[in-house]
Design an enzyme around this catalytic site. Structure first.
Site, PDB file in Angstrom:
ATOM      1  N   GLU A 193       0.834  -1.210   0.000  1.00  0.00           N
ATOM      2  CA  GLU A 193       0.000   0.000   0.000  1.00  0.00           C
ATOM      3  C   GLU A 193       0.867   1.258   0.000  1.00  0.00           C
ATOM      4  OE1 GLU A 193      -3.032  -0.240  -0.697  1.00  0.00           O
ATOM      5  OE2 GLU A 193      -3.660  -2.235  -0.016  1.00  0.00           O
ATOM      6  N   VAL A 194       1.868   1.253  -0.864  1.00  0.00           N
ATOM      7  CA  VAL A 194       2.862   2.326  -0.895  1.00  0.00           C
ATOM      8  C   VAL A 194       2.247   3.680  -1.242  1.00  0.00           C
ATOM      9  CG1 VAL A 194       3.599   2.002  -3.302  1.00  0.00           C
ATOM     10  CG2 VAL A 194       5.253   2.786  -1.586  1.00  0.00           C
TER      11      VAL A 194
ATOM     12  N   CYS B 152     -18.311  -5.397 -17.028  1.00  0.00           N
ATOM     13  CA  CYS B 152     -18.384  -6.035 -18.352  1.00  0.00           C
ATOM     14  C   CYS B 152     -17.475  -7.243 -18.528  1.00  0.00           C
ATOM     15  CB  CYS B 152     -18.097  -5.010 -19.447  1.00  0.00           C
ATOM     16  SG  CYS B 152     -16.346  -4.565 -19.589  1.00  0.00           S
TER      17      CYS B 152
ATOM     18  N   CYS C 116     -15.968   1.376 -18.570  1.00  0.00           N
ATOM     19  CA  CYS C 116     -17.016   1.275 -17.548  1.00  0.00           C
ATOM     20  C   CYS C 116     -16.722   2.143 -16.321  1.00  0.00           C
ATOM     21  CB  CYS C 116     -17.196  -0.183 -17.118  1.00  0.00           C
ATOM     22  SG  CYS C 116     -17.816  -1.254 -18.438  1.00  0.00           S
TER      23      CYS C 116
END
Length: 194
Positions: A89-90, A148, A186
């Protein structure tokens, strides 16, 4: 590519949420352990979704981690016998993370970082683009678009089931209750009415 007798280097694992970034980081760390190398894993204190002291993938794989509040706190935990430094989670770390990673690699460590390369708006996120630029190896992963089924390179933030507005806060720690992987077509980011 991963010879330990080389001088230090930087590996970046990036992509959208649910693309397998933490899973890949955990896999690489486990491989170092099989090779009898010493690894240490860090995570930002802000990431407490699944565990305070583990990096946990969305599919439940986990590895022990040291939570740190500031990038430079990482130095306090590094010892000479370490071979590999992993940081998950840098994107949540402060701006000093680029310098910290550079210093560690220059000292001869293999540094593996994982994080989102884009925020929920589809824009470059935190220091990840800089880390990608200075890394020797970059792995960009994709999820599957929840709308999708196409390859998903973006993260859709949802508020009560609707796309979050462009000027909503950038950082909101969450998982599947707040985010979905989406492809370019999307992915939606409406402008907020003022």
């Amino acid at each position: 590519m991963y010879l330990i007798n080389q001088n230090g280097w930087i590996e970046v694992i990036c992509g959208s949420m649910f693309s397998g970034k933490s899973e890949e980081l955990i896999r690489r760390v486990r491989r170092t352990q099989f090779a009898k190398q010493h690894a240490i894993v860090f995570k930002p204190c802000i990431d407490n979704r699944y565990s305070e002291e583990d990096v946990v993938s969305h599919n439940g794989l986990k590895v022990k981690a040291v939570p740190v509040s500031a990038s430079k706190d990482i130095f306090e935990h590094i010892t000479e016998e370490m071979d590999v430094i992993a940081i998950d989670e840098v994107q949540f770390f402060d701006g000093d993370i680029v310098e910290v990673v550079q210093v560690l690699a220059n000292r001869g460590y293999r540094v593996i970082v994982a994080g989102l390369d884009q925020d929920f708006r589809g824009l470059p996120f935190g220091q990840v683009p800089q880390l990608m630029a200075i890394a020797e190896h970059v792995t960009k992963l994709q999820a599957v678009c929840s709308a999708c089924g196409s390859p998903a390179s973006r993260t859709q933030r949802l508020i009560d089931g609707e796309p979050a507005a462009f000027d909503d806060p950038i950082i909101l720690v969450g998982a599947s209750e707040s985010y979905e992987p989406r492809c370019r077509h999307c992915h939606a980011v409406p402008t907020k009415q003022r």
